[in-house]
Each structure stands twice: as structure tokens, then as C-alpha cells.
Write an enzyme that holds these catalytic residues in place. Structure first.
Site, PDB file in Angstrom:
ATOM      1  N   LYS A 120      55.271  49.540  20.530  1.00 20.04           N
ATOM      2  CA  LYS A 120      54.828  50.567  21.517  1.00 20.04           C
ATOM      3  C   LYS A 120      54.749  52.011  21.187  1.00 20.04           C
ATOM      4  CE  LYS A 120      58.122  48.315  24.162  1.00 20.04           C
ATOM      5  NZ  LYS A 120      57.984  46.983  24.147  1.00 20.04           N
ATOM      6  N   LEU A 154      50.921  38.678  28.949  1.00 16.41           N
ATOM      7  CA  LEU A 154      50.061  38.959  30.372  1.00 16.41           C
ATOM      8  C   LEU A 154      48.976  39.917  29.883  1.00 16.41           C
ATOM      9  CD1 LEU A 154      53.124  39.414  32.792  1.00 16.41           C
ATOM     10  CD2 LEU A 154      51.825  37.748  32.541  1.00 16.41           C
ATOM     11  N   GLU A 215      68.185  43.635  23.669  1.00 11.49           N
ATOM     12  CA  GLU A 215      68.341  44.246  22.398  1.00 11.49           C
ATOM     13  C   GLU A 215      69.790  44.085  21.697  1.00 11.49           C
ATOM     14  OE1 GLU A 215      65.536  45.566  20.671  1.00 11.49           O
ATOM     15  OE2 GLU A 215      64.448  45.223  22.515  1.00 11.49           O
ATOM     16  N   ASP A 226      62.528  51.697  27.339  1.00 10.74           N
ATOM     17  CA  ASP A 226      61.294  50.552  27.149  1.00 10.74           C
ATOM     18  C   ASP A 226      60.350  50.701  28.387  1.00 10.74           C
ATOM     19  OD1 ASP A 226      60.130  48.296  25.605  1.00 10.74           O
ATOM     20  OD2 ASP A 226      60.975  47.297  27.675  1.00 10.74           O
ATOM     21  N   LYS A 230      56.318  51.869  28.355  1.00  5.99           N
ATOM     22  CA  LYS A 230      55.297  51.192  28.992  1.00  5.99           C
ATOM     23  C   LYS A 230      54.632  51.858  30.228  1.00  5.99           C
ATOM     24  CE  LYS A 230      57.731  46.732  27.883  1.00  5.99           C
ATOM     25  NZ  LYS A 230      58.652  45.745  28.144  1.00  5.99           N
TER      26      LYS A 230
HETATM   27  P1  NHO Z   1      62.579  41.724  15.320  1.00  6.88           P
HETATM   28  O1  NHO Z   1      63.045  40.732  15.389  1.00  6.88           O
HETATM   29  O2  NHO Z   1      63.639  43.227  14.899  1.00  6.88           O
HETATM   30  O3  NHO Z   1      61.589  42.091  13.565  1.00  6.88           O
HETATM   31  C1  NHO Z   1      61.179  43.260  13.387  1.00  6.88           C
HETATM   32  C2  NHO Z   1      60.671  43.007  12.030  1.00  6.88           C
HETATM   33  O4  NHO Z   1      59.981  44.162  11.303  1.00  6.88           O
HETATM   34  C3  NHO Z   1      61.616  42.595  10.837  1.00  6.88           C
HETATM   35  O5  NHO Z   1      60.966  41.490  10.032  1.00  6.88           O
HETATM   36  C4  NHO Z   1      61.742  43.844  10.009  1.00  6.88           C
HETATM   37  O6  NHO Z   1      62.073  43.517   8.578  1.00  6.88           O
HETATM   38  C5  NHO Z   1      60.235  44.379  10.030  1.00  6.88           C
HETATM   39  N1  NHO Z   1      60.280  45.692   9.939  1.00  6.88           N
HETATM   40  C6  NHO Z   1      60.819  46.914  10.412  1.00  6.88           C
HETATM   41  N2  NHO Z   1      60.458  48.038  10.047  1.00  6.88           N
HETATM   42  C7  NHO Z   1      59.591  47.701   8.737  1.00  6.88           C
HETATM   43  C8  NHO Z   1      59.027  48.665   8.088  1.00  6.88           C
HETATM   44  N3  NHO Z   1      59.124  49.882   8.137  1.00  6.88           N
HETATM   45  N4  NHO Z   1      58.234  47.956   7.183  1.00  6.88           N
HETATM   46  C9  NHO Z   1      57.956  46.648   7.003  1.00  6.88           C
HETATM   47  N5  NHO Z   1      58.774  45.794   7.873  1.00  6.88           N
HETATM   48  C10 NHO Z   1      59.436  46.438   8.951  1.00  6.88           C
HETATM   49  O7  NHO Z   1      61.669  42.715  16.213  1.00  6.88           O
HETATM   50  P2  NHO Z   1      60.669  41.755  17.293  1.00  6.88           P
HETATM   51  O8  NHO Z   1      61.567  41.001  18.466  1.00  6.88           O
HETATM   52  O9  NHO Z   1      60.055  40.650  16.463  1.00  6.88           O
HETATM   53  O10 NHO Z   1      59.671  42.812  17.863  1.00  6.88           O
HETATM   54  C11 NHO Z   1      58.496  43.082  17.168  1.00  6.88           C
HETATM   55  C12 NHO Z   1      57.783  44.022  17.767  1.00  6.88           C
HETATM   56  O11 NHO Z   1      57.301  43.333  19.193  1.00  6.88           O
HETATM   57  C13 NHO Z   1      58.599  45.347  18.430  1.00  6.88           C
HETATM   58  O12 NHO Z   1      57.556  46.552  18.323  1.00  6.88           O
HETATM   59  C14 NHO Z   1      58.819  45.077  19.594  1.00  6.88           C
HETATM   60  O13 NHO Z   1      59.054  46.216  20.671  1.00  6.88           O
HETATM   61  C15 NHO Z   1      57.743  44.347  20.240  1.00  6.88           C
HETATM   62  N6  NHO Z   1      57.886  43.355  21.259  1.00  6.88           N
HETATM   63  C16 NHO Z   1      58.624  42.440  21.398  1.00  6.88           C
HETATM   64  C17 NHO Z   1      58.870  41.840  22.847  1.00  6.88           C
HETATM   65  C18 NHO Z   1      59.654  40.685  22.733  1.00  6.88           C
HETATM   66  O14 NHO Z   1      59.812  40.125  23.603  1.00  6.88           O
HETATM   67  N7  NHO Z   1      60.501  40.325  21.553  1.00  6.88           N
HETATM   68  C19 NHO Z   1      58.114  42.318  23.576  1.00  6.88           C
HETATM   69  C20 NHO Z   1      57.028  43.164  23.556  1.00  6.88           C
HETATM   70  C21 NHO Z   1      56.883  43.963  22.301  1.00  6.88           C
HETATM   71  O15 NHO Z   1      57.086  41.678  25.573  1.00  6.88           O
HETATM   72  C22 NHO Z   1      58.251  41.733  24.966  1.00  6.88           C
HETATM   73  C23 NHO Z   1      59.115  42.992  25.686  1.00  6.88           C
HETATM   74  O16 NHO Z   1      58.729  43.843  26.188  1.00  6.88           O
HETATM   75  C24 NHO Z   1      60.545  42.854  25.464  1.00  6.88           C
HETATM   76  C25 NHO Z   1      61.242  43.780  26.376  1.00  6.88           C
HETATM   77  N8  NHO Z   1      62.490  44.214  25.590  1.00  6.88           N
HETATM   78  C26 NHO Z   1      61.546  43.486  27.799  1.00  6.88           C
HETATM   79  O17 NHO Z   1      60.603  43.465  28.675  1.00  6.88           O
HETATM   80  O18 NHO Z   1      62.707  43.301  27.955  1.00  6.88           O
END
Ligand code: NHO
Length: 367
Positions: A120, A154, A215, A226, A230
């Protein structure tokens, strides 16, 4: 003669969402013989895998290759040069929440590299950055999609774009946009008995953390940012030049005294002392036969945005929500008094990765 098109894929981030994305990408590559999906770069914040001649990295073996790798990530400018010199079109998949990567989107797009992402950050920093991103894409022909930045898999962003591009007018958007906060309030203030004992606010927060819904530091969900991010994205797509998520009221659910404690663990330890605050709000809503929910809303006509607690009748779609579901309600000129509603699971690795992969499929048909 083969007519297979080759597209290079660079993946930044291999955490919760990134790993699920790789699994789904491997499956897509097997199902889509018309396109050779060549993974040419993959990185976490510490390790990377790539080669000077852009040789294919095995998608199914990528996580093991990362673990075994001694290569470090390329700095962003060097990465952009590397990808821009690839011998076919490139799509960069940003599966991080990194601002550093997000800040580089205009540069990346200006070099003809398309982007798909659930991150985001790029879409919620200054309004100028938002304009720069889409201007860079328009100038170079590169594509940028971010469906999973709102509501995971979604179809939220694509629906808003369709409404606007087909000439409808979005008047108001409201909903429950956080899976974490949805889960918390659906457990703490259920619309009807669920069979599970309802705990104090602090124990529901601790339970949500244990179940992996929050988180690592739950304050990152409970400060409302967050949801504010959005809402900023939705409002901008609906036509409002919102400057940032800090430019409108956002009600934090963190007691003032716990805002600056050193760690998430300390916050959880001290939270029971403040349970009465949330109990009082819950009791006041119950007195009116209502339940508390954490809502984001934008009134496009009056240009007002807000994020915070509201109470709803138990039969209201927000009151009756279950689990960690999201709900997005769009009031538009065409839809009149019966809003367009999108509802379903809004958090989790597989469904977020699905939103990213869906975007990649769109880009593949456009480049
Ligand atoms: P992680 O598990 O922390 O993984 C991040 C990865 O990025 C790691 O491998 C880290 O080493 C790498 N990294 C970080 N900085 C880096 C850099 N500068 N260079 C290279 N690599 C780097 O995070 P997630 O959970 O896999 O999330 C990844 C992205 O997806 C984030 O932007 C997060 O906001 C987004 N996202 C996740 C979710 C979810 O469910 N996990 C959702 C949406 C977007 O729909 C979900 C949501 O909105 C959840 C929200 N908290 C809610 O509604 O409650």
C-alpha cells in the site's frame, strides 16, 4: 515455429504473501504454455538470486535457492538497470511493505518495467507520488496494478476503476477494511451468540495475535493506519486528491498511555489495565441494541474522510459480519439507494497472493 512469448518476472519479497505468490506462479506457468514466465530475480531484504544472463530461476525451487544463496539484493538503481536491459518485457512483483521500493515506482515504470503489488505504501504517500506513478506508466506504456492493496483478493480496486471509467459517479464508500479489526470486533462484540466465550478487550487482542491475525506488534493494526491507507486509495480512485492518510481523522484504539511503550509485548502486558475504556463503549452501544465496529468512510461530495468506531444494529451488514471478513459498500449515482456491496475474506497469504497473480495475468495480456 514456436509462438511462445517470454516475459521476465522479478519478485521482491518472499514472506507470507511472497511464498504463496511463488506457489501460485509455478501453477500458472504450468497452465499457460503460451507464455514463458521466466523468473530472473528474486530477493528478500537480505538475500537475492539472479544471473547476468537472465537465466531462468526455478520457480518451485526459488525459496531453497534463496536460502542457499550468497548473493545480496541489488540496490534499487542497479536493479532497475538490470531489469531494463532484459531481452524481453519485465514485470516486477513487489511483495514487500517497503517504502524504499515504493518510492522507486515512478523510476521503475519510467524504464518500461510493469509493477504488480499488494504494497500500500506507494499509493498512500503524497498525492504527488500517486500522480508521478501513473504519469510514468502512461508515458512508458508500462502497467501498474495493486488489487491486493485493498481487501486482498476481493475485486475492490478493479470495481472502483470500472465504476469510474464507465462514467458512474461514486458518492460515498464505507466499510470494514481491516481483517484484523473485523476479527477483533466480531469476537468482542458479536451480533449473535457464537458459542465461544467473549473475553475482555485485552484478551481478545491477545487471542487475535496468537491466531496470527495481527501484525507482530498489534498496535500497527490498532492505530487505524492500515484502514486509513486503504481509505486513501479508494478515495483517490473515486476522484479525491487526498494528500495522505494523515490528512483526515483516524481514531486510534491504543490507549494514550500505551502509545509509546517499547514493544508489542509490553503493550499486551499492560492492556488489561485499560479494558474498562472499551467495555464502556461496548456497553453504551449494547444499551441501544447495537454493536461496535471499526469503519472507514469517505463522502466524495463533501470531500470528508474518517476512520473510527461506530455502532450498528445487529442486523446491519456491518453488525452481522463474521470472522475476519471485509465489507466494502459503494453508493453511486447509478446504484441509487441500493449500494454495490463487496464482501468476503480480506486477509491472508493465499488470497492476497491471488489478487497479485490476477493482476499479473492482466498485465501479461497487455504487454
Ligand atoms: P512479510 O511476511 O513481512 O514479508 C515481507 C518480505 O519482504 C520479506 O521476505 C522481507 O525480507 C522482504 N523485504 C522487505 N523489505 C525489503 C526490501 N527493501 N528489499 C527486498 N525485500 C524486502 O509480509 P507479508 O505479509 O508477506 O506482506 C507483504 C505485502 O503484502 C505487504 O505490503 C502487506 O501490507 C501486503 N498485504 C498483506 C496482506 C496479508 O494478509 N498478509 C494483505 C494485504 C496486503 O489483504 C491483506 C491485509 O490487508 C491484511 C491487513 N493486515 C488486514 O486487513 O488486517
Amino acid at each position: 515455429m514456436s509462438t511462445q512469448k517470454q516475459v521476465f518476472i522479478a519478485v521482491i519479497g518472499a514472506g507470507g504473501v511472497g511464498k504463496c505468490f511463488l506457489g501460485q506462479l509455478a501453477d500458472l506457468a504450468a497452465r499457460r504454455p503460451s507464455t514463458r514466465l521466466s523468473l530472473c530475480y528474486i530477493t528478500t531484504s537480505k538475500k537475492a538470486v539472479y544471473s547476468k544472463d537472465y537465466s531462468d530461476i526455478s520457480i518451485t525451487g526459488a525459496i531453497d535457492s534463496l536460502a542457499a544463496s550468497t548473493q545480496t539484493p541489488l540496490p534499487i538503481p542497479a536493479l532497475v538497470d538490470y531489469l531494463a536491459a532484459a531481452p524481453a518485457k519485465v514485470v516486477l512483483v513487489d511483495n514487500t511493505s517497503s517504502e524504499l521500493v515504493a518510492d522507486a515506482y515512478p523510476l521503475i515504470l519510467s524504464r518500461g518495467i510493469s509493477i504488480v503489488t499488494p504494497n500500500k505504501k506507494a499509493f498512500t504517500s503524497s498525492y504527488k507520488h500517486w500522480q508521478d506513478i501513473f504519469a510514468a506508466a502512461a508515458a512508458s506504456g508500462a502497467k501498474v496494478y495493486h488489487e491486493a492493496s485493498c481487501g486482498a483478493g476481493l475485486p475492490v480496486i478493479s470495481t472502483v476503476k470500472d465504476l469510474v471509467e464507465t462514467g458512474d459517479q461514486i458518492l460515498r464508500v464505507e466499510g470494514i477494511f481491516s481483517g484484523t479489526l473485523s476479527f477483533l470486533f466480531n469476537s468482542f462484540a458479536p451480533a449473535s451468540p457464537t458459542g465461544a466465550a467473549v473475553g475482555k478487550w485485552s484478551s481478545e487482542v491477545a487471542k487475535a495475535k496468537e491466531l496470527g491475525y495481527t501484525e507482530p506488534d498489534p498496535r500497527d493494526d490498532l492505530n487505524g493506519m492500515d484502514v486509513a491507507r486503504k481509505l486513501t486509495i479508494l478515495a483517490r480512485l473515486a476522484g479525491l486528491p487526498v494528500e495522505s492518510p494523515a490528512s483526515f481523522p483516524v481514531e486510534s484504539l491504543i490507549p494514550k498511555e500505551l502509545e509509546s511503550v517499547a514493544s508489542g509485548d509490553e503493550y499486551l502486558e499492560k492492556l488489561p489495565q485499560y479494558d474498562s475504556q472499551m467495555e464502556e463503549l461496548k456497553a453504551a452501544a449494547e444499551k441501544e441494541g447495537k454493536v461496535l465496529r471499526y469503519v472507514g468512510s469517505v463522502d466524495v461530495t463533501t470531500q470528508s474522510l474518517k476512520v473510527g468506531l461506530q455502532s450498528f444494529d445487529r442486523s446491519h451488514p456491518f453488525g452481522a459480519l463474521k470472522g475476519s471478513d471485509n465489507i466494502f459498500t459503494f453508493y453511486t449515482k447509478r446504484y441509487g439507494s441500493t449500494p454495490l456491496i463487496i464482501q468476503g475474506a480480506g486477509a491472508g497469504g493465499e488470497i492476497t497472493a491471488m489478487g497479485v497473480l490476477g493482476d499479473l495475468i492482466k498485465v501479461l495480456s497487455q504487454i
